[in-house]
Design a protein around this motif. Sequence first.
Motif, PDB file in Angstrom:
ATOM      1  N   VAL A 164       0.748  -0.961   0.078  1.00 57.11           N
ATOM      2  CA  VAL A 164       0.145   0.205   0.077  1.00 57.11           C
ATOM      3  C   VAL A 164       0.745   1.166  -0.077  1.00 57.11           C
ATOM      4  CG1 VAL A 164      -1.627   1.372   1.425  1.00 57.11           C
ATOM      5  CG2 VAL A 164      -1.903  -1.049   0.935  1.00 57.11           C
ATOM      6  N   LEU A 165       1.730   1.275   0.793  1.00 55.88           N
ATOM      7  CA  LEU A 165       2.684   2.321   0.842  1.00 55.88           C
ATOM      8  C   LEU A 165       3.620   2.634  -0.263  1.00 55.88           C
ATOM      9  CD1 LEU A 165       4.346   1.802   4.235  1.00 55.88           C
ATOM     10  CD2 LEU A 165       2.711   3.523   3.733  1.00 55.88           C
ATOM     11  N   SER A 166       4.098   1.607  -1.053  1.00 58.20           N
ATOM     12  CA  SER A 166       4.725   1.759  -2.238  1.00 58.20           C
ATOM     13  C   SER A 166       3.661   2.360  -3.471  1.00 58.20           C
ATOM     14  CB  SER A 166       5.369   0.443  -2.753  1.00 58.20           C
ATOM     15  OG  SER A 166       4.580  -0.247  -3.286  1.00 58.20           O
ATOM     16  N   LYS A 167       2.535   1.878  -3.435  1.00 54.36           N
ATOM     17  CA  LYS A 167       1.578   2.296  -4.459  1.00 54.36           C
ATOM     18  C   LYS A 167       1.167   3.746  -4.329  1.00 54.36           C
ATOM     19  CE  LYS A 167       0.303  -2.177  -6.252  1.00 54.36           C
ATOM     20  NZ  LYS A 167      -0.306  -3.316  -6.150  1.00 54.36           N
ATOM     21  N   ASN A 168       1.189   4.261  -2.666  1.00 55.91           N
ATOM     22  CA  ASN A 168       0.912   5.580  -2.528  1.00 55.91           C
ATOM     23  C   ASN A 168       2.254   6.277  -2.687  1.00 55.91           C
ATOM     24  OD1 ASN A 168      -1.985   5.734  -2.191  1.00 55.91           O
ATOM     25  ND2 ASN A 168      -1.563   4.085  -0.904  1.00 55.91           N
ATOM     26  N   LEU A 169       3.231   5.905  -3.295  1.00 49.21           N
ATOM     27  CA  LEU A 169       4.337   6.733  -3.606  1.00 49.21           C
ATOM     28  C   LEU A 169       5.241   7.071  -2.214  1.00 49.21           C
ATOM     29  CD1 LEU A 169       3.002   8.661  -6.538  1.00 49.21           C
ATOM     30  CD2 LEU A 169       4.094   6.611  -6.563  1.00 49.21           C
ATOM     31  N   ALA A 170       5.316   6.198  -1.269  1.00 50.06           N
ATOM     32  CA  ALA A 170       5.907   6.504  -0.013  1.00 50.06           C
ATOM     33  C   ALA A 170       7.581   6.604  -0.470  1.00 50.06           C
ATOM     34  CB  ALA A 170       5.522   5.398   0.865  1.00 50.06           C
ATOM     35  N   PRO A 171       8.456   7.279   0.339  1.00 49.65           N
ATOM     36  CA  PRO A 171       9.408   7.555   0.265  1.00 49.65           C
ATOM     37  C   PRO A 171      10.444   6.169   0.411  1.00 49.65           C
ATOM     38  CG  PRO A 171       9.004   8.838   1.925  1.00 49.65           C
ATOM     39  CD  PRO A 171       7.925   8.211   1.320  1.00 49.65           C
ATOM     40  N   GLY A 172      11.644   6.071   0.117  1.00 46.70           N
ATOM     41  CA  GLY A 172      12.182   4.721   0.391  1.00 46.70           C
ATOM     42  C   GLY A 172      12.552   4.439   1.823  1.00 46.70           C
ATOM     43  N   ASP A 173      12.881   5.367   2.907  1.00 42.53           N
ATOM     44  CA  ASP A 173      13.184   5.012   4.101  1.00 42.53           C
ATOM     45  C   ASP A 173      11.866   4.422   4.783  1.00 42.53           C
ATOM     46  OD1 ASP A 173      12.076   7.312   3.851  1.00 42.53           O
ATOM     47  OD2 ASP A 173      13.058   8.328   5.763  1.00 42.53           O
ATOM     48  N   ALA A 174      10.603   5.089   4.606  1.00 41.24           N
ATOM     49  CA  ALA A 174       9.484   4.655   5.045  1.00 41.24           C
ATOM     50  C   ALA A 174       9.377   3.109   4.523  1.00 41.24           C
ATOM     51  CB  ALA A 174       8.259   5.482   4.825  1.00 41.24           C
ATOM     52  N   LEU A 175       9.337   2.829   3.244  1.00 36.47           N
ATOM     53  CA  LEU A 175       9.284   1.502   2.690  1.00 36.47           C
ATOM     54  C   LEU A 175      10.012   0.445   3.582  1.00 36.47           C
ATOM     55  CD1 LEU A 175       8.873   2.024  -1.055  1.00 36.47           C
ATOM     56  CD2 LEU A 175       7.105   1.565   0.496  1.00 36.47           C
ATOM     57  N   ALA A 176      11.610   1.060   3.470  1.00 40.90           N
ATOM     58  CA  ALA A 176      12.235   0.172   4.233  1.00 40.90           C
ATOM     59  C   ALA A 176      12.162  -0.401   5.572  1.00 40.90           C
ATOM     60  CB  ALA A 176      13.921   0.841   4.136  1.00 40.90           C
ATOM     61  N   LYS A 177      11.620   0.697   6.450  1.00 41.87           N
ATOM     62  CA  LYS A 177      11.352   0.404   7.772  1.00 41.87           C
ATOM     63  C   LYS A 177      10.302  -0.610   7.870  1.00 41.87           C
ATOM     64  CE  LYS A 177       8.758   2.757  11.432  1.00 41.87           C
ATOM     65  NZ  LYS A 177       9.557   3.010  12.711  1.00 41.87           N
TER      66      LYS A 177
END
Lengths: 521, 622
Positions: free
Chosen positions: A440-453
């Motif tokens: 969900v985060l990636s499809k809502n274009l979250a930045p890399g560090d949020a995704l990594a977390k």
Amino acid sequence: MTSVKRQPAPVSQQAEDEYWGGSSFKRFNFDEDDNNEDSIEKIQFDGSTATPLSQKYESTRNHATSYGHGERSYVADTPLSSTPPNRAMSARSHRPNMPKKQQFPPSPATLPAANHEPVKSNNSQHSMSITEAVAVHDKKPITSATSLAQLETEINSLRRQLTQAKRDRAAAPSVSDTLKRVMVGDPYVLELYKSKDEKAKLLDSAINRHDGNAVVAATLFMRDTLKRDIFSKELMSRPVAVDHYCAYLREAGEIDELHETLSALGRTEEAAMLKYKQCLASTATTTPEIRASGLKDCIKYYFDADIRLANDTSAIFEQISMMERQSAVEDGDSAAEKTGQVMVFKSHPRKESIIHKPVIDTLFYCCYYHWGEAEGLLSSPTSIRNQHKISEKQFMFTAVAALCRMRRWRDIENLLTVPRTLFRSSRLQAVIGFDRVVDVLSKNLAPGDALAKYCAEIETSDKRLEMAVKLKCFKVAIDTFVYQRDRQQLMLYLDQIPQANQHMRQYCSNQLRSQEIKWKN
Amino acid sequence: MESFPDVRILKAQAREQFTILLGNFYGKKDLVIDPSLMTVLDRITGLQFLKEKGVDKVYKLEHKEILGGGNKRVYIVRPSVKAMRHIAAHIHSDRRAEKMRAYKIFMVPRCLHVCESILEQEGVFGPNLIEDLNIGFIPLDQDIISLENPALLNSVFMEGDFTWLHTVAHSIVGLQTTFGTIPNVYGQGHAAKIVESLTNTLTSELGEKKSPLQHQIGHLVVLDRDVDYVTPLCSQVTYEGLLDDIFEIKCGVVDFGPEVTKTEKSVKTMLNSEDSLFSEIRDRHFTNVFPYLSARAKEIQANYDKSHSMELKDLKTFVSSELKGLKQEHRSLTLHIGASEVIMKHKTKGSLRRGDLQDILHIEHSLLEGSDFRECVNYIEECIHRQYDMLLTLRLLCLLSCTTSGLLPKDYNNLKHKFLHSYGFEHMLTFFNLKKAGLLTEAQTGKDTSIESNLNKLADSRTVGSAVSYVTSSLAALQKKDWFRTVSKKLSLIPKPGTEYNLKKPSDMAYVFGGAYTPLTCRLVEQAIQRQGWGGLEDVLRHLPGSNFEKLEARSAKAGKSASSGEQASKVALVYFIGGVTYSEVAALRFLAKQKGYRILIATTAIINGNRMLSSFVETVR
């Protein structure tokens, strides 16, 4: 042949007798009629003389049966049954020696003046043919008594034929004949089926033929010509006709009739759905208040009565309460936006109104603009969640997406954290699974560090690896390879890390060189 | 093969009829066309043709006045109440404006009673106002002919209205007049049966004599769409199927947008066997498309390169003969590579509105196999939670229902509740429609003691005893327990789990769904042609909705005489899908034909895919 041609004779017998009786040409007319018709017809039928009268009559009759109602009146107009009085008068006054056929116009279309003119001119000029004819007839001997009797019987038989013809004109063609015409697209007429049995037979035959068009035609004809309750009874006993009738009503937009029919059939669910749809359609452009009251009526009259519709009824109640909430929130927010004081509407302008939007859209909106509000407020996400019994998973999906869009990372973290208890410290947990959170985060274009977390939190290592590689969370990927002790793959993975990211390449190499890890390969 | 019926003649027939009708209405005239007929007319006529026939302007029939235009106007419409109302409104507004105009209404394919009566009621009926314009089949390719009437699905299978079946029967009569009476007829389904009987009635009533021609088609297989809803509900994975799912093919034409052409403009392309490159890849499983395209690209490159090393003389012949073909192929290659790239993107990257195609395929395969039921339900739930494209969600829901003979009440209510939250409460109407059509149903629980079933019984007994309408009977048929499992086992539609399937060299029709499923309809066709009837299949057909029938040629001594030409015809079959066919089924039948040495001509009422099929049941009031 002769008998047919003399058809006019009995028609206005009374009047003729009176007239001819008073004249000096007592026996003349019959003979004249017999022998001299050619010339008369020339005068009479402007152009179309050749057709014998009998055929003409026959053909008009055919027309009547095939074209029906409209044209039936014109058959009646023909002077077969009665000579128009004015014509009789004119014939009498102008042309005492004119044979009766004169009063028998060939076709109703040419009835008016056009027909008179040649007659008049003939009259004034005393055309040769007629004078000659008169001369010939004068020499004829007086008719004998036997021939009179013959004529008498002929008259009678003609009368019978005429009555029969009159009757035939109104008799319906056979059902199969009509249905054939319907099927192949020829003109047809249904109005001649007068008795109820005939109508029913028509409908039944149409059903047996599976001709939908004919079924609709027969049904509508029955509806127009039978009393309401008789029609209903006949209809209800024929399910195929009901289906076609309902399809017609739906297409023609006769909603009330459709509703009545469905109710009578016991198809209450369909009837209720119909009313619900009608209510929505008719209030599409009105305010939520009007729609809400319409829906309440809908429930009261059509849904409440049937216990099988309980689920739908509660759904409509939900819809109503959602509409009330939407209009309150919408009013408040648009007012707040107008004042220009509220920061969030400036930085993230509202795109469209939430009126008539689905529940989840509204929830998303409230998570976006009104996150963290107390439950007492209508705009609070928690309040929506409680009132509409929104499942934990659903709430997570929507809230994470909305908060991600708003870039409220702290709130997401709080949302995904299970608070510390007596036995455990606080930890991250997601009921939808962290793979879904990351997706969900990636499809809502979250930045890399949020995704990594959150990528690091994905429960199974395979899935974690898959997502990390896909989303280029290098550190998570490297750690997972290490976790899986898969040296081969990690070496391959090193090539995938771009040269620019020296930091991560370094980290990867370090791991590969590490002595502490027990590689499996 | 020269014995294969040439269907282009059907287009010529329609064209000719149109020409005559237009010619009979002398002078310059404007056309007002029903939006649903636009593509159809485009396909058989074209603007140049219309101009030659004295057509001045062309309008779209809408609910608004048409300003301007000459003093003659022709409406070309489907016989619908709505169209009649629009026309009447136009005529009234002309009358108010005291504009003298002559009108004609061409009804495609024929005028219905209701249309006449609407025009009569509106007071605009006049002599010679209406003409029937019998446009039947549109040949989309040399082996596909379509009535292009998607509305039929809804009207026949949801409303139980047979009106359009007349058109289907009429089209069969027309075919028989042109290509000879088809001796063997097999059918499955309620509508198919009706069509068979209507065909016989119409043949005798139109006075069509038994054609003196030697028949060119040996078999006719008529199938109802509701016999097999499962196939159109599956995601398509053949190239043409994917094109239809992603770009939507309309009447054999696809509109490639900028993402494919990589330029500003979008390109409309005809998709048929005249494009040799396309005809090579259209029926392939998608995994086999890209390798072929790249091989072709190299070939073309080599041909271009050849020209560099050529002598001047050779170059001249090269330019005059080969270059044009090469250029054309180059153009088509570029387009298809572009399209494949877009498809690949869809396959591996989901978006906000759609899951990955791979995940979806996985779920579909599980549903078809009947494994991992919970996982499937959970995935569908997730689709709802994430508000994926509604038709996608609905498609999976319907597939779940169709493969399991209806959802358990618990699941049904739960999923419906969530669905209404995510997509809007008004979709309870959609659920109702789907239930009526038998696509999404609630299974009857075995326990008769439950309150609900008692209530149902009560309600049923209140309605007139034997009055089982088509709609309710079709529902009952689908509720046979686990019919899909039984049928797929008996017809071996689903390979045993664990068997590897070689997609590069497919050995049966299942390749069109990646080896996971052989379309039920296609298997039925195979069996019917092979067995020359339904003999021996009774215990399978028993489980399918509707009844079956077969009509075989009387085998007399005479048959021996015409054996030679009859032999050829007996290898030619016409398969008629009432309610639509998918490109996957088309591909499977082409495969079957190639494998068994048949020629199969596919007739249909429309080309459908899952989305188009479902969208005809979706209610859009908001």
